[in-house]
Design a protein around this motif. Structure first.
Motif, short mmCIF file in Angstrom:
data_model
loop_
_atom_site.label_atom_id
_atom_site.label_comp_id
_atom_site.label_asym_id
_atom_site.label_seq_id
_atom_site.Cartn_x
_atom_site.Cartn_y
_atom_site.Cartn_z
N PHE A 9 0.75 -1.24 -0.03
CA PHE A 9 -0.03 -0.03 -0.04
C PHE A 9 0.95 1.27 0.01
N TRP A 10 1.81 1.26 0.91
CA TRP A 10 2.83 2.30 0.93
C TRP A 10 3.46 2.58 -0.46
N GLN A 11 3.96 1.45 -1.19
CA GLN A 11 4.81 1.80 -2.35
C GLN A 11 3.97 1.89 -3.53
N HIS A 12 2.66 1.55 -3.52
CA HIS A 12 1.84 1.65 -4.73
C HIS A 12 0.93 2.66 -4.57
N VAL A 13 0.41 3.18 -3.36
CA VAL A 13 -0.53 4.20 -3.23
C VAL A 13 0.15 5.41 -2.39
N THR A 14 0.32 5.40 -1.07
CA THR A 14 1.15 6.46 -0.56
C THR A 14 2.29 7.11 -1.29
N LEU A 15 3.12 6.17 -1.61
CA LEU A 15 4.43 6.84 -2.24
C LEU A 15 3.97 7.75 -3.46
N PRO A 16 3.39 7.21 -4.46
CA PRO A 16 2.79 8.13 -5.58
C PRO A 16 1.96 9.34 -5.29
N ARG A 17 0.99 9.40 -4.04
CA ARG A 17 0.43 10.56 -3.57
C ARG A 17 1.29 11.57 -3.09
N TRP A 18 2.42 11.05 -2.34
CA TRP A 18 3.33 11.94 -1.74
C TRP A 18 4.29 12.48 -2.95
N LEU A 19 4.56 11.76 -3.94
CA LEU A 19 5.41 12.14 -5.09
C LEU A 19 4.41 13.41 -5.73
N ALA A 20 3.31 13.00 -5.96
CA ALA A 20 2.60 13.97 -6.44
C ALA A 20 2.23 15.47 -5.97
N ALA A 21 2.04 15.18 -4.39
CA ALA A 21 1.93 16.45 -3.56
C ALA A 21 2.94 17.36 -3.72
N HIS A 22 4.32 16.73 -3.78
CA HIS A 22 5.27 17.50 -3.37
C HIS A 22 5.94 17.78 -4.84
N SER A 23 5.11 17.55 -5.96
CA SER A 23 5.85 17.87 -7.42
C SER A 23 7.13 17.46 -7.58
N ALA A 24 7.33 15.97 -7.28
CA ALA A 24 8.72 15.49 -7.29
C ALA A 24 9.01 15.28 -8.85
N SER A 25 10.16 15.60 -9.28
CA SER A 25 10.73 15.36 -10.47
C SER A 25 10.99 14.08 -10.74
N ALA A 26 11.57 13.39 -9.76
CA ALA A 26 12.14 11.92 -10.05
C ALA A 26 12.31 11.18 -8.65
N TYR A 27 12.17 9.95 -8.93
CA TYR A 27 12.02 9.13 -7.92
C TYR A 27 12.96 7.86 -7.79
N PHE A 28 14.20 7.91 -7.20
CA PHE A 28 15.33 6.93 -7.16
C PHE A 28 14.95 5.70 -6.33
N SER A 29 14.86 4.52 -6.68
CA SER A 29 15.17 3.30 -5.62
C SER A 29 16.30 2.69 -5.99
N THR A 30 17.16 2.48 -4.81
CA THR A 30 18.32 1.51 -4.98
C THR A 30 18.21 0.09 -5.18
N ALA A 31 17.02 -0.42 -4.97
CA ALA A 31 17.03 -1.93 -5.19
C ALA A 31 15.57 -2.34 -5.59
N HIS A 32 15.62 -2.42 -6.86
CA HIS A 32 14.32 -3.06 -7.56
C HIS A 32 12.99 -2.92 -7.30
N CYS A 33 12.64 -1.80 -6.64
CA CYS A 33 11.11 -1.47 -6.08
C CYS A 33 10.94 -0.17 -6.69
N VAL A 34 9.92 -0.17 -7.45
CA VAL A 34 9.38 1.17 -8.14
C VAL A 34 7.65 1.21 -7.76
N PRO A 35 7.18 2.22 -7.77
CA PRO A 35 5.72 2.17 -7.57
C PRO A 35 5.12 2.11 -9.08
N ALA A 36 3.93 1.45 -9.02
CA ALA A 36 3.05 1.21 -10.23
C ALA A 36 2.77 2.51 -10.78
N LEU A 37 2.20 3.47 -9.87
CA LEU A 37 2.04 4.72 -10.22
C LEU A 37 3.06 5.96 -10.20
N SER A 38 3.26 6.72 -11.13
CA SER A 38 4.38 7.78 -10.95
C SER A 38 4.13 8.75 -10.03
#
Length: 310
Positions: A9-38
């Motif tokens: 839930f954090w990876q695929h819902v909470t994290l994308p919402r946080w990225l959108a709320a903060h107008s993040a330009s990029a998200y970098f994961s150091t190990a094989h996990c990314v959110p399904a929504l950008s």
């Protein structure tokens, strides 16, 4: 860790919402996990190796499924995938089907703490580590988790055929392959010549590298191979497998062998034991090779990759 509803839930819902709320330009994961929504951000991820595809069944099936699911998601949605070595870049393309244009190379680095120690520095470390202080100087060392791909069963068998009193020291977190290595040593009658050490902190590893006569890395598969550089940085002669990423890391400053052949492993050990000029040359050149790999270079290259996605 295996998939869990809260972390999903954090990876695929909470994290994308946080990225959108903060107008993040990029998200970098150091190990094989990314959110399904950008969340409007570019997604960049490092994949260190594809072990579950190359060695299915080595992990519990749920963990392999978790890793494969994340690898496939990265392959589908990531704007850029970072590989630790050219060998891994090739696998990401061939196994996951990622276009070469989305795969970027950022070699790893060795920490400057790994170096030749002076006698006082070594004595200070050994004062609190009797399990290392009791080892005879000049032993054969191998470091890594006890799992099947580290190839300890072949190393033990190859070592058994040598007529030497130089002990073999195996150090690393206990895993599923330790029991089989111990059983094979018992069956071959060489248990008294082997030392099994568990997990060691960086100072413990540093002392081991400095005390060892040589470091041998018989792995059959790696995404990079940091122990090779750590040993080289300490001026320890390196014998290593000619497989996956290891030739990229070792360059021309190691004695390489076929890790699937016990005879080839034994021959590499024999050359170390009976060709002192070879060991001296590898020890002399190792620190220079290791100095080519720094975390500053890794960070700078990673920053370039992220900026190229914006």
């Amino acid at each position: 860790m295996p998939s869990h509803p809260a972390s999903d839930f954090w990876q695929h819902v909470t994290l994308p919402r946080w990225l959108a709320a903060h107008s993040a330009s990029a998200y970098f994961s150091t190990a094989h996990c990314v959110p399904a929504l950008s969340g409007g951000a570019r997604r960049i991820v490092t994949i260190h190796d594809l072990g579950p595809y190359r060695f299915p069944g080595m992990n519990p099936w749920k963990f392999d499924l978790f890793l494969k699911t994340n690898f496939r998601l990265c392959a589908t949605v990531a704007d850029a995938i970072v590989a630790d070595s050219q060998a891994m870049a090739d696998e990401i393309e061939s196994i996951l089907g990622v276009p070469r244009s989305r795969i970027h190379l950022a070699l790893l680095g060795v920490h400057p703490r790994f170096r030749r120690l002076n006698p006082d520095e070594l004595s200070r470390i050994l004062a609190s580590r009797p399990e290392i202080a009791d080892l005879p100087k000049g032993f054969i060392l191998s470091v890594g988790e006890f799992n099947p791909r580290k190839n300890y069963h072949r190393l033990v068998a190859a070592y058994a055929g040598l007529k030497t009193t130089v002990p073999l020291v195996l150090a690393g977190p206990t895993g599923q392959a330790r029991a089989s290595a111990e059983q094979r040593a018992d069956a071959l009658g060489i248990r008294e010549r082997l030392r099994f050490l568990g997990y060691l902190d960086d100072d413990g590893l540093l002392a081991l590298y400095n005390l060892a006569g040589c470091f041998i890395f018989p792995t059959v598969y790696e995404g990079f191979g940091l122990p090779v550089l750590e040993a080289m940085a300490c001026g320890t002669p390196v014998l290593c497998a000619r497989t996956s990423s290891i030739p990229e890391v070792a360059g021309e400053v190691a004695l390489m062998f076929d890790p699937t052949s016990e005879q080839a492993i034994a021959e590499a050990l024999r050359r170390f034991l009976f060709e002192p000029e070879l060991a001296d040359r590898l020890a002399r050149l190792g620190p220079t090779q290791a100095a080519n790999f720094t975390w500053q270079k890794t960070a700078a290259r990673t920053a370039e990759i992220i900026e190229s996605c914006l």
